[in-house]
Structures are given as structure tokens and as C-alpha cells.
Design an enzyme around this catalytic site. Structure first.
Site, PDB file in Angstrom:
ATOM      1  N   GLU A  81       0.826  -1.200   0.000  1.00 51.36           N
ATOM      2  CA  GLU A  81       0.000   0.000   0.000  1.00 51.36           C
ATOM      3  C   GLU A  81       0.862   1.252   0.000  1.00 51.36           C
ATOM      4  O   GLU A  81       0.480   2.281  -0.567  1.00 51.36           O
ATOM      5  CB  GLU A  81      -0.945  -0.016   1.202  1.00 51.36           C
ATOM      6  CG  GLU A  81      -2.052  -1.080   1.114  1.00 51.36           C
ATOM      7  CD  GLU A  81      -1.578  -2.511   1.339  1.00 51.36           C
ATOM      8  OE1 GLU A  81      -0.428  -2.689   1.820  1.00 51.36           O
ATOM      9  OE2 GLU A  81      -2.335  -3.449   1.038  1.00 51.36           O
ATOM     10  N   HIS A  92     -11.046  -6.199   8.581  1.00 45.90           N
ATOM     11  CA  HIS A  92     -11.864  -5.854   7.405  1.00 45.90           C
ATOM     12  C   HIS A  92     -13.063  -5.026   7.842  1.00 45.90           C
ATOM     13  O   HIS A  92     -14.104  -5.049   7.188  1.00 45.90           O
ATOM     14  CB  HIS A  92     -12.366  -7.103   6.678  1.00 45.90           C
ATOM     15  CG  HIS A  92     -11.297  -8.052   6.250  1.00 45.90           C
ATOM     16  ND1 HIS A  92     -10.867  -9.088   7.039  1.00 45.90           N
ATOM     17  CD2 HIS A  92     -10.560  -8.107   5.127  1.00 45.90           C
ATOM     18  CE1 HIS A  92      -9.910  -9.751   6.408  1.00 45.90           C
ATOM     19  NE2 HIS A  92      -9.704  -9.177   5.254  1.00 45.90           N
TER      20      HIS A  92
END
Ligand SMILES: Cc1ncc(C[n+]2csc(CCOP(=O)(O)OP(=O)(O)O)c2C)c(N)n1
Ligand SMILES: [Mg+2]
Lengths: 337, 410
Positions: A60, A129
Site C-alpha cells: 500500500e 476488514h
């Protein structure tokens, strides 16, 4: 007008911007051939080619760092972080680099980049998540922070974000990708197809950043919400029968204080709700702003309903998620106080 | 002239013929066993080639077979076969259970069973794996109670983690299995620190770090490589190269530019590449790696070459991005079939006994599964106490959490 889910709406926004502006590119993990794990970019690589829509390595920091490099040359990268929970390796690039490039170079460089990330819980995703890290971005000078609550807003806000001259964190509440969710997890799920906010113009349009939306007009109390929580607020209002005004912030930074203050001065009461953890959450900022601007108009203390200060659990998801019961209780307490 | 750049693409997409011609694997038995104190540079050949023991006819051949010796005897291998069958049975049952709504999520390791099942055999009590979500085979081979395994999948009172973690993200300290994080790569470098502490506190324990081909792109992987190269702690740096990272083939992680083992050599760490579908090769290579690290020769990188047969997880549809029959075209075959063939060829096993063994193991797994289901699944959740959310955040619960717990009304 077309019926769209929020997934189709953000895809439509990217499609239009890829078509309109050759400087727009899309990159992220699995966004290319496959079209993203939530399918937001499905079909875009086929349509615009691999040089404009492509997969990245699982890093990322690299996704955002490459984006900064491209944006500072005038390209307009719209990058995806697969889950907001996975933005942490990119936090340095986002907060110390993207956010400050314009300022520290005295305007020689700028960073017109959009960083999309699905956020929030309600999908049994467990602690990695489900998180809502918006406050970790609103704390940073130089960023804009957006979170839509419907397909029609998602498209207009995403186009505005891609065209914005500064870096925008675009948080997509994944629980309402396919339909509104009021927090009643055992109720039958409804899709956007039957919801008026699932009616989306097919062409280009912008929804201005920095402007909140009065989602429901009311007199008794002002609820400040964003993302999924807008529908939780709506359910709480229905269930308690309290005539609340629901303000959907849409942009968290910069905040539309004018709309908020106008509402609170009218209702004289305010409840702030979000999924993210409480301590130093965005609610704390909202309460401070409302208090500073409306102190002499307030009849009751401002109350917040948030996620608990614990890691997001898996099995006990519905004990953690601030559902309509908790929001309703806060409304009743505030109105009856 | 504008400069050209590169966007890697896999050799075949849905509807196309699977193509693994980019791999040129050597014959089994081709590579010698290196000395334990080999330098990084001298492992270059091992990093670019492939250690293999089982040939196409099911014979164990070459120096690595000899090196393994009695540690690869028939009893050991029969046990290994059973472990793999047990792993496969669990995978099959849990895939179905997820489809029926009994759990929210599952993730199979089909095709990769040999790696964890053989590796675990070479570890000692006190050693620590830092696994990813796809190494449940380490637990199965390590004798972890199936009751606890299913408890975690169903998150009932048997869940050792009290419903905190996504199914498959186990934690089993007593079985040398570190708590799994959902964030990729973070634990690779933690394994280095763990191994340094193991050495600094005077133990002879070692650490085993695990990562997938895709996640080697993560910064923490590179942090681990640098620190392992500098301090030379007793850590085995495993890369499970199963060709795919969700929809991205391993070229997106740099896997077509050089082998993943080759990258280790660049960092100055001795590195080997092993046929991960060859139970004997895994066993032999692990024996070598554990001996090396335990004897203060420092870290070692092992790239396990394998293939992810199932979809990424129950949330994934692999047919959307790769040919349906790609697994059948995988040149290194299936680990269960290959070990079975070896044992049959040795006269220690037969097709009938295999069928019977499979059925017995399946029955054993189903029995534990049923017992666990009686305690609650996600269809009939016997949810754990809501207030447990606040427990274990800190050793001692601070006041603000006590207030929130009270507010919850639990
Ligand atoms: C930091 C971070 N980014 C993204 C993800 C989402 N994600 C989960 S698994 C996965 C693919 C990993 O592939 P690989 O490392 O090859 O392991 P495999 O699944 O093949 O075993 C991705 C992108 C994540 N968990 N963490
Ligand atoms: Mg992989």
C-alpha cells in the site's frame, strides 16, 4: 437516470473520468483484469487498457507512493486500497507526503490524487476488514476526507474528488455497497434498485466537496452521521418516532459547519454517531465544533454513539456495531432531557 | 521516442490453455546437499533451481533422499500422508460448512498440504511459526486438537480466541503457532525479532516466518530480509509461491523477474528453492534448514514452489481470472497423489487402503465437526458474551472501558 448500486456508481465515476481525462489512471491490488475484490473497477481495464487500469504489488505504501509521484507530474491517479484496514503501511506516504507536497514546495508541486478505500463494518470481516479509520485522516492538514452514503452521492463525490486539486481520501462504506443497511442485521436485505438514492444520472456530474446534505428534516434533535450510520439514524428515528433532523456530512474534511450549525440552532439538541471507536474519534471533533458554535443555543449536552474502544470483534459483531437501538436510546435521552 | 514500461500479465486467462512453460524445473535428484555453513553467494544455484526428491514414477532419488535417511522412513511418511488427508478432509468439510452458512469465512490450502505437514515434523517444542492464514496444515500436523480448530471456525464455546478473530486466523502458542494477523507481511519481521530473542535468552529455539508470493511485495517482508541478513538470527524465511495472490499472478510481485529465493541471495541470505508438492523434498529441505539455523549458521530463505488449487477464499471466484483447469496443468502434480504413489510403489500402501484411510479420516473429522456444531455455528449462534469485547484489550481494564461496558448493559 439509471439504477445503480454504490459499486456501479463508483465504477461509473471512474469510467467517466477515464474517458474524459487521459491523465486519470486507476491502480491497486486486483483492480485490473479481475476488477477489484468488490468489483468496483470491473471492465475498466478491458475498456481503457492495461496502462490506465492496472494491478499493483501488495504494498500500500507503494500504491500511494507511486500515486504521489504520478500526481506531482499532473496525472490524476485514483488508487484503491483494498480495505481501509490495509492503509496503515501507506500512512506515511499519505500523511507526510501526499498531504504536504503542495505546502512544503510552496506550490511548485501538488498532489491531485484520490485514494479510495472500503471502510466500516457489518460484514463479519473481523478486526482487519471492519475498521473506520476516518479520524486518522481528519487529523491531517492537507487532506480532504469524503464518505458517501448512497450511489448518487458516491458518483458525484468521486468525480469531484478525482477533479480536486488536492489529495482526497475517499471512504466507501462497504456495508451499503449493495443496498442501504439500517443496522437490523437479521432483517431482509434491500438493494439500491428499489431505493430513490439508487437513481443515478448516467453522465458526468459533480457533488461539491465540503457540503453536507440534510438527509431528513426535523425539529426535535440534530443527528450528525455519515456512511452507513445515516440509515441507522433513519431507522432509529422511525422506531422512536422522534422528529430528528439527520445531517449526512458527506465530506468530513473540510466540514460543512454552516449546515450543521444552522440545524443545531434550530433543534437545540445534537446527537453524533459513527461506527469508529469513541476515544479521539471524529465525533469528538464534531462535538467540539458544535459546542463552540452553538453553546448558547444548546438545551442538552451533546451525546455520541460510537463503536466501543475495543478491536472490532468477529462473533460479537452486532454487540459492537452501534445499531438503531443504541442510537434510539440516545435520541430518547436527549429529547427527554 | 517515449520510453516504454512493463505491465506483467499471466500466461493464461479464463478460456485460454494453461501454460506453465515459463518454468523449466530440473529432474529430481539433480542438486547436492550443501554444507550447513554455505554462503549466500554459493546458494545461487539452489535459489534458481529446484530441490526435488520424488520422480515421476514415485521413486525417491538423489542426495537429498539419502540425507533424509531414517527421518523419511515409511512410518513417518504414512503419518505424513494421513496428516495431509486430514487437512484435505477439513478443507472439504469447512468449504461446505461455509456454503451452508455455518461459518462466515473459510480459506483452503488444497495443493499446499505437503509444505506445512512436512515442515512441522522438523520443529521442536518451543520453536515458533509465524504463519499466514494458509498454513493450517502446521496445526494439523502438530497435533492441534481438532476440537479447537472447529471451535475457532464456528466461534462457539470451544473457540480458544473467544470469537475475536476471523475464522482461519488461529493462535496456538503451545503448538508453536503465532497469532495470525489479517494484515499481510507484518509478522515476517516479527519472526526475526522472535528469533533474536530466542538466541539472546539462551535457548536453542528457532523461528519460522511464512509469507505468500504476493505478500513478499509488502515493506515488512523487506524489513525482515534486511534485519535477518544483519543479525543472522535462527529464522527460516519461508515464501510459499503458490502462483497466485487473489487474482494477481506472481509476476505482479516480481516473480517473473527472478525467483523468490534469488531475492534472498541478493540480501545476503543463503536461499534454496524446493518442490513444495514433494513431501520428501519438503522434509529433507526443512531438516537441512533447521539444522543450519539451530547451529548458529544464521537465517535461510526457502521458496516453496506450489500451486493454489482452490479459490483464494470462500469470498473469491477464481474462474473469473484464471483458466478453470490450470491446477491440472501444474507441472509438479498433487502432493497427496505423489506421496501415495511412492508408498504404493514401496509396497506400504495400496489404492484400497488409501480409499479406506481417506474414509476413516473423513469420519474422524466429521465426528469432531458434528460435536462442535452442536455447540453452535453461525446458523444457530450461541454467541459469546457481548461484554467479552472489552476483555483482554489491556491486562487491566481501564476505567473508560469499564464505563463503556456498563453503557452496553452487559
Ligand atoms: C496489508 C494488506 N493488504 C492487502 C490485503 C488483502 N489480501 C489478503 S490476502 C491477499 C493476497 C495474498 O497473496 P499471497 O501473499 O500470494 O498469499 P496466498 O493467498 O496466495 O496464500 C491480499 C491482497 C491484506 N490482507 N493485507
Ligand atoms: Mg500466493
Amino acid at each position: 437516470m439509471a439504477k445503480m448500486t454504490m459499486i456501479e456508481a463508483v465504477r461509473s465515476a471512474m469510467d467517466i473520468m477515464l474517458e474524459k481525462d487521459p491523465k486519470v489512471i486507476i491502480m491497486g491490488e486486483d483492480v485490473g483484469y479481475f476488477g477489484g475484490v468488490f468489483r468496483c473497477t470491473a471492465g475498466l481495464q478491458e475498456k481503457y487498457g492495461i496502462e490506465r487500469v492496472f494491478d499493483t504489488p501488495i504494498n500500500e505504501s507503494a500504491i500511494v507512493g507511486m500515486g504521489v509521484g504520478m500526481a506531482t507530474q499532473g496525472m490524476r491517479p485514483c488508487v484503491e486500497v483494498q480495505f481501509a484496514d490495509y492503509m496503515f503501511p501507506a500512512y506515511d506516504q499519505i500523511t507526510q507526503e501526499a498531504a504536504r507536497i503542495r505546502h512544503r514546495s510552496a506550490g511548485q508541486f501538488s498532489c491531485p490524487m484520490t485514494i479510495r478505500m472500503p471502510t466500516g463494518g457489518g460484514i463479519f470481516g473481523g478486526q482487519t476488514h471492519s475498521q473506520s479509520p476516518e479520524a486518522l485522516f481528519t487529523h491531517v492538514a492537507g487532506l480532504k476526507v469524503v464518505q458517501p452514503s448512497s450511489p448518487v452521492d458516491a458518483k458525484g463525490l468521486l468525480i469531484a474528488s478525482i477533479e480536486d486539486p488536492d489529495p482526497v481520501i475517499f471512504l466507501e462504506p462497504k456495508r451499503i455497497y449493495n443496498g442501504p443497511f439500517d443496522g437490523h442485521h437479521d432483517a431482509k436485505s434491500v438493494g439500491w434498485a428499489t431505493h430513490p438514492l439508487g437513481e443515478v444520472p448516467e453522465g458526468y456530474y459533480k457533488t461539491e466537496l465540503g457540503k453536507a446534505n440534510v438527509f431528513r428534516e426535523g425539529e426535535a434533535v440534530t443527528i450528525l452521521a455519515y456512511g452507513t450510520m445515516v440509515y441507522v439514524a433513519e431507522a432509529a428515528v422511525k422506531e422512536t418516532g422522534i422528529d430528528a433532523e439527520i445531517i449526512d456530512l458527506r465530506t468530513l474534511l473540510p466540514l460543512d459547519l454552516e449546515t450543521i450549525v444552522e440545524s443545531v440552532k434550530k433543534t437545540r439538541k445534537c446527537v453524533v454517531i459513527h461506527e469508529g471507536t469513541r476515544t479521539s474519534g471524529f465525533g469528538a471533533e464534531l462535538i467540539a465544533e458544535v459546542q463552540e458554535a452553538c453553546f448558547y443555543h444548546l438545551e442538552t449536552p451533546i451525546v455520541r454513539v460510537t463503536g466501543w474502544d475495543a478491536p472490532y470483534p468477529h462473533a460479537q459483531e452486532w454487540d459492537y456495531f452501534p445499531g438503531p437501538k443504541r442510537v434510539g436510546r440516545a435520541l430518547v435521552e436527549t429529547v427527554e432531557a | 521516442m517515449p520510453i516504454k514500461i512493463n505491465f506483467p500479465t499471466p500466461s493464461a486467462r479464463p478460456g485460454e490453455t494453461p501454460d506453465f512453460s515459463r518454468y523449466d524445473f530440473p529432474e529430481p535428484g539433480a542438486l547436492p546437499v550443501p554444507p550447513l555453513d554455505i554462503t549466500a553467494e554459493d546458494t545461487l544455484e539452489y535459489a534458481n533451481s529446484l530441490i526435488r526428491v520424488l520422480d515421476d514414477d514415485g521413486n525417491a532419488v538423489g542426495p537429498w533422499a539419502d540425507y533424509l535417511g531414517e527421518e523419511g522412513n515409511d512410518d513417518v511418511l504414512l503419518e505424513g500422508l494421513r496428516d495431509m488427508l486430514k487437512m484435505r478432509a477439513i478443507d472439504a468439510r469447512m468449504l461446505n460448512a461455509q456454503r451452508q452458512g455455518k461459518t462466515t469465512f473459510y480459506l483452503q490450502c488444497t495443493g499446499e498440504e505437503a509444505i506445512g505437514c512436512a515442515f512441522q515434523r522438523q520443529l521442536n517444542k518451543g520453536d515458533m511459526n509465524f504463519p499466514t492464514y494458509r498454513q493450517q496444515s502446521l496445526l494439523v500436523a502438530g497435533g492441534y486438537p481438532l476440537k479447537d480448530l472447529f471451535g475457532q471456525y464456528y466461534q462457539n464455546e470451544n473457540d480458544p480466541l473467544g470469537g475475536r478473530q476471523l475464522p482461519t486466523l488461529h493462535s496456538a502458542k503451545d503448538y508453536g503457532f503465532f497469532t495470525i494477523s489479517g494484515n499481510l507481511g507484518t509478522q515476517y519481521v516479527q519472526a526475526v525479532g522472535w528469533a533474536m530473542a530466542a538466541a539472546l535468552t539462551g535457548t536453542d529455539n528457532i523461528a519460522a516466518a511464512w509469507i505468500g508470493d504476493g505478500a513478499t511485495a509488502a515493506s515488512d517482508y523487506h524489513s525482515a530480509m534486511v534485519t535477518a541478513a544483519v543479525y543472522k538470527p535462527p529464522v527460516i524465511l519461508n515464501v510459499v509461491n503458490n502462483q497466485w495472490a487473489i487474482s494477481s499472478f506472481n509476476g505482479i510481485a516480481g516473480g517473473t523477474a527472478a525467483t523468490f529465493a534469488n531475492r534472498g541471495v541478493g540480501y545476503g541470505i543463503p536461499s534454496i528453492r524446493v518442490d513444495g508438492n514433494d513431501f520428501l523434498a519438503v522434509l529433507a529441505a526443512t531438516k537441512w534448514a533447521t539444522e543450519r539455523t539451530r547451529n548458529s549458521h544464521g537465517p535461510v530463505v526457502i521458496e516453496w514452489v506450489t500451486y493454489r488449487v482452490a479459490a483464494h477464499s470462500t469470498s473469491d471466484d477464481a474462474s473469473a481470472y484464471r483458466p478453470k483447469d490450470e491446477a491440472d496443468a501444474w507441472p509438479l502434480g498433487d502432493p497427496v497423489e505423489r506421496l501415495k504413489q511412492y508408498l504404493i510403489q514401496r509396497g506400504k500402501w495400496s489404492e484400497d487402503r488409501h480409499k479406506q484411510g481417506e474414509a476413516e479420516i473423513m469420519d474422524e473429522v466429521i465426528a469432531v465437526q458434528k460435536e462442535s456444531e452442536a455447540l453452535g455455528t453461525f446458523i444457530n449462534p450461541q454467541y459469546l458474551s457481548p461484554s467479552a469485547i472489552f476483555e483482554g484489550v489491556y491486562e487491566e481494564m481501564p476505567e473508560h472501558l469499564k464505563r463503556q461496558r456498563q453503557e452496553m448493559g452487559a
